[in-house]
Design a protein around this motif. Structure first.
Motif, PDB file in Angstrom:
ATOM      1  N   ASP A 290       0.856  -1.216   0.147  1.00 45.71           N
ATOM      2  CA  ASP A 290       0.099  -0.041  -0.007  1.00 45.71           C
ATOM      3  C   ASP A 290       0.724   1.401  -0.110  1.00 45.71           C
ATOM      4  N   ILE A 291       1.990   1.142   0.651  1.00 46.75           N
ATOM      5  CA  ILE A 291       2.956   2.352   0.973  1.00 46.75           C
ATOM      6  C   ILE A 291       3.558   2.511  -0.529  1.00 46.75           C
ATOM      7  N   VAL A 292       3.861   1.320  -1.217  1.00 44.25           N
ATOM      8  CA  VAL A 292       4.430   1.479  -2.572  1.00 44.25           C
ATOM      9  C   VAL A 292       3.454   2.244  -3.381  1.00 44.25           C
TER      10      VAL A 292
ATOM     11  N   LEU B 197       7.767   5.846  -6.644  1.00 49.24           N
ATOM     12  CA  LEU B 197       8.895   4.925  -6.823  1.00 49.24           C
ATOM     13  C   LEU B 197       8.697   3.511  -6.670  1.00 49.24           C
ATOM     14  N   SER B 198       9.551   2.880  -7.142  1.00 47.62           N
ATOM     15  CA  SER B 198       9.781   1.504  -7.195  1.00 47.62           C
ATOM     16  C   SER B 198       9.624   0.872  -5.928  1.00 47.62           C
ATOM     17  N   GLN B 199       9.143  -0.449  -6.148  1.00 45.78           N
ATOM     18  CA  GLN B 199       9.126  -1.370  -4.877  1.00 45.78           C
ATOM     19  C   GLN B 199      10.400  -1.507  -4.281  1.00 45.78           C
ATOM     20  N   SER B 200      11.553  -1.613  -4.771  1.00 47.24           N
ATOM     21  CA  SER B 200      12.747  -1.875  -4.079  1.00 47.24           C
ATOM     22  C   SER B 200      13.158  -0.704  -3.461  1.00 47.24           C
ATOM     23  N   THR B 201      12.971   0.660  -4.173  1.00 48.50           N
ATOM     24  CA  THR B 201      13.289   1.673  -3.489  1.00 48.50           C
ATOM     25  C   THR B 201      12.562   2.197  -2.182  1.00 48.50           C
ATOM     26  N   VAL B 202      11.306   1.647  -2.264  1.00 44.59           N
ATOM     27  CA  VAL B 202      10.282   2.140  -1.112  1.00 44.59           C
ATOM     28  C   VAL B 202      10.903   1.126   0.133  1.00 44.59           C
ATOM     29  N   SER B 203      11.170  -0.187  -0.249  1.00 46.63           N
ATOM     30  CA  SER B 203      11.823  -1.099   0.509  1.00 46.63           C
ATOM     31  C   SER B 203      12.969  -0.586   1.343  1.00 46.63           C
ATOM     32  N   GLN B 204      13.910   0.208   0.243  1.00 48.18           N
ATOM     33  CA  GLN B 204      15.272   0.635   0.989  1.00 48.18           C
ATOM     34  C   GLN B 204      14.791   1.830   1.945  1.00 48.18           C
ATOM     35  N   HIS B 205      13.930   2.736   1.635  1.00 51.73           N
ATOM     36  CA  HIS B 205      13.373   3.705   2.421  1.00 51.73           C
ATOM     37  C   HIS B 205      12.903   3.182   3.794  1.00 51.73           C
ATOM     38  N   LEU B 206      11.862   1.921   3.814  1.00 55.36           N
ATOM     39  CA  LEU B 206      11.454   1.559   4.970  1.00 55.36           C
ATOM     40  C   LEU B 206      12.565   1.084   5.700  1.00 55.36           C
ATOM     41  N   LYS B 207      13.370   0.508   5.034  1.00 56.56           N
ATOM     42  CA  LYS B 207      14.714  -0.173   5.834  1.00 56.56           C
ATOM     43  C   LYS B 207      15.427   0.856   6.772  1.00 56.56           C
TER      44      LYS B 207
END
Lengths: 104, 104
Positions: free
Chosen positions: B40-42, B47-57
């Motif tokens: 949902d955040i993505v 931004l792409s899924q991988s980039t959002v994942s990185q920001h979440l990290k």
DNA sequence: CTTATTAATCGTAATTTTACGATTAATAAG
DNA sequence: CTTATTAATCGTAAAATTACGATTAATAAG
């Protein structure tokens, strides 16, 4: 132009400016000490003159501090016209009491 | 080891984590919305899924958010145990009423 | 006028950040 | 078991940040 809200951009810009311990230290110094001459700030930090100057420039560009050249010296201080507004911006974000939601 | 105070390091670390509009947007989303599933955040960000994942990290590593894997999805939320403390840290810095000094 | 002091800027190297697509691992659905 | 879905991680390129010494510009002191 930017896909983010004005407010989010503003907060990110300010947070980024505070995202280095040397710049936090500079802000704290300006809040505490009477003296705010660039050279005095350089003396308090474990960094070269040019690096401190660069950090000061960043804080200035973000609107956190002001610099006033007097003769051969430059006196830095908190930018009073923005300080309160910035405090409220962060307050509005961080002092939102977070209530646990159902999902986690 | 570090020449800066523990407090300054802490604030800088947190500020750095908030130093990108996408991450501010994520925090605001988690504060507002019920749903906090990664997907949902993505969907809400450009931004792409991988980039959002990185920001979440990054937000997670700074202690701002928590992530809980439930099945094939991951649910993110504000880290309640730190949120209040973080608010006070920023409050202590930014809501210092600044009084004009003699030098500028 | 000459020299000293102060701080900004320049040039540069090393590191970090940002973003993406591709891949992987794990669970869910059929 | 096979396939689909979800999100983390990997590899990588481009951009930004950080730090320094050297240089410059401007004023102050002699």
């Amino acid at each position: 132009m930017t896909p983010y809200s004005e407010k989010d951009e503003q907060i990110a810009l300010l947070a980024k400016a505070m995202g280095h311990p040397a710049r936090v230290a500079i802000i704290r110094l300006l809040l505490k000490k009477q003296t705010c001459i660039c050279g005095d700030i350089v003396d308090e930090l474990p960094l070269s003159q040019s690096t401190v100057s660069q950090h000061l420039k960043e804080l200035k560009e973000a609107g956190l501090i002001q610099g006033e050249i007097t003769g051969v010296k430059t006196c830095y201080c908190i930018d009073e016209s923005n300080w309160e507004k910035i405090g409220k911006l962060f307050d509005g974000l961080f002092n939102t009491t977070y209530k646990a939601k159902s999902c986690c």
